[in-house]
Design a protein around this motif. Structure first.
Motif, PDB file in Angstrom:
ATOM      1  N   ALA A   2       1.018   4.142  -2.839  1.00 14.18           N
ATOM      2  CA  ALA A   2       0.795   5.548  -2.493  1.00 14.18           C
ATOM      3  C   ALA A   2       1.996   6.407  -2.885  1.00 14.18           C
ATOM      4  O   ALA A   2       1.832   7.528  -3.359  1.00 14.18           O
ATOM      5  CB  ALA A   2       0.490   5.689  -1.007  1.00 14.18           C
ATOM      6  N   GLN A  47      -1.096   9.355   3.244  1.00 13.61           N
ATOM      7  CA  GLN A  47      -2.133   9.070   2.265  1.00 13.61           C
ATOM      8  C   GLN A  47      -2.898   7.782   2.593  1.00 13.61           C
ATOM      9  O   GLN A  47      -4.124   7.760   2.560  1.00 13.61           O
ATOM     10  CB  GLN A  47      -1.536   8.972   0.858  1.00 13.61           C
ATOM     11  N   VAL A  48      -2.183   6.733   2.917  1.00 16.64           N
ATOM     12  CA  VAL A  48      -2.841   5.456   3.211  1.00 16.64           C
ATOM     13  C   VAL A  48      -3.684   5.566   4.484  1.00 16.64           C
ATOM     14  O   VAL A  48      -4.821   5.070   4.528  1.00 16.64           O
ATOM     15  CB  VAL A  48      -1.822   4.301   3.314  1.00 16.64           C
ATOM     16  N   GLU A  70      -6.793   7.402   3.563  1.00 18.82           N
ATOM     17  CA  GLU A  70      -7.666   6.527   2.777  1.00 18.82           C
ATOM     18  C   GLU A  70      -8.387   5.513   3.667  1.00 18.82           C
ATOM     19  O   GLU A  70      -9.560   5.199   3.429  1.00 18.82           O
ATOM     20  CB  GLU A  70      -6.862   5.770   1.721  1.00 18.82           C
ATOM     21  N   ARG A  71      -7.700   5.026   4.657  1.00 20.62           N
ATOM     22  CA  ARG A  71      -8.267   4.017   5.548  1.00 20.62           C
ATOM     23  C   ARG A  71      -9.197   4.626   6.600  1.00 20.62           C
ATOM     24  O   ARG A  71      -9.849   3.911   7.348  1.00 20.62           O
ATOM     25  CB  ARG A  71      -7.150   3.252   6.268  1.00 20.62           C
ATOM     26  N   GLU A  76       0.835  -1.202   0.000  1.00 21.77           N
ATOM     27  CA  GLU A  76       0.000   0.000   0.000  1.00 21.77           C
ATOM     28  C   GLU A  76       0.871   1.255   0.000  1.00 21.77           C
ATOM     29  O   GLU A  76       0.566   2.234  -0.686  1.00 21.77           O
ATOM     30  CB  GLU A  76      -0.897   0.043   1.234  1.00 21.77           C
ATOM     31  N   ASP A 129       1.953   6.862  -6.603  1.00 24.47           N
ATOM     32  CA  ASP A 129       0.876   7.764  -7.001  1.00 24.47           C
ATOM     33  C   ASP A 129       1.271   9.236  -6.891  1.00 24.47           C
ATOM     34  O   ASP A 129       0.521  10.112  -7.336  1.00 24.47           O
ATOM     35  CB  ASP A 129      -0.384   7.509  -6.164  1.00 24.47           C
TER      36      ASP A 129
END
Length: 100
Positions: free
Chosen positions: A52, A75-76, A79-80, A48, A55
């Motif tokens: 990220a 970021q992760v 997102e979570r 992950e 990205d």
């Protein structure tokens, strides 16, 4: 076919590798410890973080390793749903006040 990502280097020259140990700054040690804690605790996975980081697009090449890692962690976790942008901004402002 999907666009090429930074780790997709098959068949390309990798360039020189810097093998000098430059040590770690204090914040880099903290970022590394946080990444290790979150992956060991199965809060997130390394794949992950890689996604990220990739990205980030062209920013990937502008940032140093621990900067990419920190952006990817942020970021992760966003997102979570571990925290929101607003909650993160508020906490960062709170911490900054301690050092003003």
């Amino acid at each position: 076919m999907s666009p090429k990502k930074p780790h997709d280097m098959g068949g390309e020259p990798g360039g020189p590798i810097d093998t000098v140990d430059h040590g770690m700054k204090f914040w880099e040690k903290q970022a590394n410890a946080l990444r290790n804690t979150l992956t060991r605790g199965k809060v997130l996975r390394l794949d992950e973080l890689r996604r990220a980081a990739e990205d980030l697009g062209e920013r990937y090449y502008e940032l140093e390793y621990f900067e990419r890692t920190t952006h990817a962690l942020r970021q992760v976790l966003l997102e979570r749903g571990y925290f929101t942008e607003a909650e993160l901004a508020a906490k960062m402002a709170e911490v900054r006040k301690r050092y003003d």
